[in-house]
Design an enzyme around this catalytic site. Structure first.
Site, PDB file in Angstrom:
ATOM      1  N   THR A 174      -6.755  19.908  50.603  1.00  0.00           N
ATOM      2  CA  THR A 174      -6.533  20.908  49.263  1.00  0.00           C
ATOM      3  C   THR A 174      -5.208  21.948  49.544  1.00  0.00           C
ATOM      4  OG1 THR A 174      -9.076  22.015  49.541  1.00  0.00           O
ATOM      5  CG2 THR A 174      -7.426  23.891  49.747  1.00  0.00           C
ATOM      6  N   ARG A 202     -22.267  21.112  46.056  1.00  0.00           N
ATOM      7  CA  ARG A 202     -21.909  22.131  47.119  1.00  0.00           C
ATOM      8  C   ARG A 202     -20.207  22.843  47.034  1.00  0.00           C
ATOM      9  NH1 ARG A 202     -16.422  21.914  50.203  1.00  0.00           N
ATOM     10  NH2 ARG A 202     -16.685  22.598  52.691  1.00  0.00           N
ATOM     11  N   VAL A 203     -20.780  23.991  47.195  1.00  0.00           N
ATOM     12  CA  VAL A 203     -19.319  25.024  46.716  1.00  0.00           C
ATOM     13  C   VAL A 203     -18.760  24.696  48.419  1.00  0.00           C
ATOM     14  CG1 VAL A 203     -18.223  27.074  46.565  1.00  0.00           C
ATOM     15  CG2 VAL A 203     -20.234  25.688  44.954  1.00  0.00           C
ATOM     16  N   GLY A 204     -16.963  25.305  48.643  1.00  0.00           N
ATOM     17  CA  GLY A 204     -16.814  25.744  50.108  1.00  0.00           C
ATOM     18  C   GLY A 204     -16.480  26.401  50.238  1.00  0.00           C
ATOM     19  N   ASP A 205     -14.957  26.554  50.842  1.00  0.00           N
ATOM     20  CA  ASP A 205     -14.439  27.284  51.399  1.00  0.00           C
ATOM     21  C   ASP A 205     -13.457  28.184  50.416  1.00  0.00           C
ATOM     22  OD1 ASP A 205     -12.962  26.070  52.652  1.00  0.00           O
ATOM     23  OD2 ASP A 205     -11.467  27.327  52.732  1.00  0.00           O
ATOM     24  N   THR A 225      -7.152  25.739  54.003  1.00  0.00           N
ATOM     25  CA  THR A 225      -7.276  24.990  54.278  1.00  0.00           C
ATOM     26  C   THR A 225      -8.461  24.331  55.288  1.00  0.00           C
ATOM     27  OG1 THR A 225      -6.482  22.264  53.979  1.00  0.00           O
ATOM     28  CG2 THR A 225      -5.479  23.728  54.860  1.00  0.00           C
ATOM     29  N   GLY A 226      -8.888  23.478  55.375  1.00  0.00           N
ATOM     30  CA  GLY A 226      -9.422  22.541  56.522  1.00  0.00           C
ATOM     31  C   GLY A 226     -11.342  23.197  56.198  1.00  0.00           C
ATOM     32  N   GLY A 228     -14.272  23.636  55.607  1.00  0.00           N
ATOM     33  CA  GLY A 228     -15.366  25.176  54.668  1.00  0.00           C
ATOM     34  C   GLY A 228     -16.382  25.452  55.274  1.00  0.00           C
TER      35      GLY A 228
HETATM   36  N1  ASP Z   1     -11.759  23.935  52.901  1.00  0.00           N
HETATM   37  C1  ASP Z   1     -12.238  22.845  51.803  1.00  0.00           C
HETATM   38  C2  ASP Z   1     -13.493  22.400  51.510  1.00  0.00           C
HETATM   39  O1  ASP Z   1     -14.214  22.376  52.588  1.00  0.00           O
HETATM   40  C3  ASP Z   1     -11.885  21.824  52.318  1.00  0.00           C
HETATM   41  C4  ASP Z   1     -10.325  21.407  53.015  1.00  0.00           C
HETATM   42  O2  ASP Z   1      -9.401  22.351  52.855  1.00  0.00           O
HETATM   43  O3  ASP Z   1      -9.162  19.966  52.165  1.00  0.00           O
HETATM   44  O4  ASP Z   1     -13.990  22.453  50.238  1.00  0.00           O
END
Ligand code: ASP
Length: 307
Positions: A174, A202-205, A225-226, A228
């Site tokens: 991300t 699906r929606v992440g953070d 990032t990480g 989510g």
């Molecule tokens: N945080 C992002 C998600 O969970 C993934 C990422 O940081 O690469 O969608």
């Protein structure tokens, strides 16, 4: 106020292999230059983070825009958020499949809508009504990601442990940016294709306000990032900027946010934080994180490694 501008960006935090470093550094450098050139000309922090993120969306290296991870059913679904710390104006989109640069759609939402957040076809329609071109989803897909999805799904079938955050199979790429402009305002932006083989819808953070992105002149601007799901459960972006508002330095707030993510929920990720005095912090508990910083005096681009 005539502040000296600052731009801090990231291009993911994960077990980046040695042969991916050069492309990450090149992509980060290009994005930093594009965003900072605007700040130098007196543009707003919002303009700068949008521009820096758009450059990384256009770069197939990162999990944003073209080249993103694929969903379980082999499509690209993108999420992005942009927030202006001066007035808390915010624009977000999620699950968009037909926009080359979701961060520009987020900007249109910020500028032109009384609403804050659009999803799916409604987001695409809004973007189109405001001048963006809709593309075919296949234009966002690269062969590398088809292969990665196939390898991941095969390993899953064979019962392999999920190594998405620290092992050789997966990655978190991300992109995000935080900026301080010469008028002393801050902004943040985050854009992602989400996690590898995510379920459609699906929606992440990353695009959720206060989770993967937040900005308030009264505290700080943040992008994460990480993994989510844990980041969302902890509303970690807001958690971190609240520490800065309470007097903690961005450096310490970044470190403690990542410690909290790990100790509370076993999460992995990376964070960048910047306040309106130009103080910044960066932390990650993944093996590596790609980032870049530019101020009036210095430019740094790097991939840091946790020992
Ligand atoms: N945080 C992002 C998600 O969970 C993934 C990422 O940081 O690469 O969608």
């Amino acid at each position: 106020m005539n502040n000296s501008p600052t731009l801090l960006i990231h291009g993911g935090a994960w077990a980046m292999p040695d042969d991916a470093i050069e492309a990450h550094e090149a992509g980060i450098a290009k994005a930093v230059e594009a965003g900072y050139a605007l700040l130098e000309r007196g543009a707003s922090a919002v303009d700068a983070v949008e521009a820096a993120v758009a450059v990384m969306e256009d770069d197939e290296t990162f999990d944003a825009g073209r080249g993103s991870f694929l969903t379980q059913d082999g499509r690209v679904q993108l999420d992005a958020l942009l927030m202006n710390g001066e007035n808390l104006r915010t624009g977000g989109v999620a699950c968009v499949e037909r926009l080359k640069n979701p961060i520009h759609a987020a900007r249109l939402v910020l500028d032109h809508s009384p609403h804050v957040y659009f999803v799916g076809t409604g987001a695409e329609r809004f973007a189109m009504q405001h001048g963006m071109r809709l593309i075919d989803n296949t234009e966002l897909i690269v062969p590398r990601e088809r292969e990665r999805l196939m390898a991941f799904q095969k390993a899953e079938l064979e019962g392999a442990t999920d190594t998405t955050f620290s092992g050789p199979l997966g990655s978190h790429d991300t992109v995000g940016a935080v900026a301080l402009d010469c008028n002393g305002h801050i902004a943040a932006a985050t854009s992602t294709g989400g996690t590898l083989s995510k379920a459609p819808g699906r929606v992440g953070d990353s695009s959720l306000i206060g989770c993967g992105c937040y900005a308030d002149d009264a505290s700080a601007a943040v992008s994460l990032t990480g993994w989510g799901e844990p980041i969302m459960k902890l509303v970690l972006g807001k958690w971190a900027v609240d520490r800065v508002a309470a007097g903690v330095s961005p450096e310490e707030a970044a470190e403690s946010a990542i410690r909290y993510l790990y100790h509370r929920l076993g999460g992995y990720g990376g964070i960048i934080l910047l306040d309106r005095h130009g103080r910044f912090g960066l932390a990650h508990n993944t093996p590596r994180m790609a980032w870049g910083l530019k101020t009036a005096d210095a430019m740094q681009v790097g991939v840091t490694r946790n020992v």
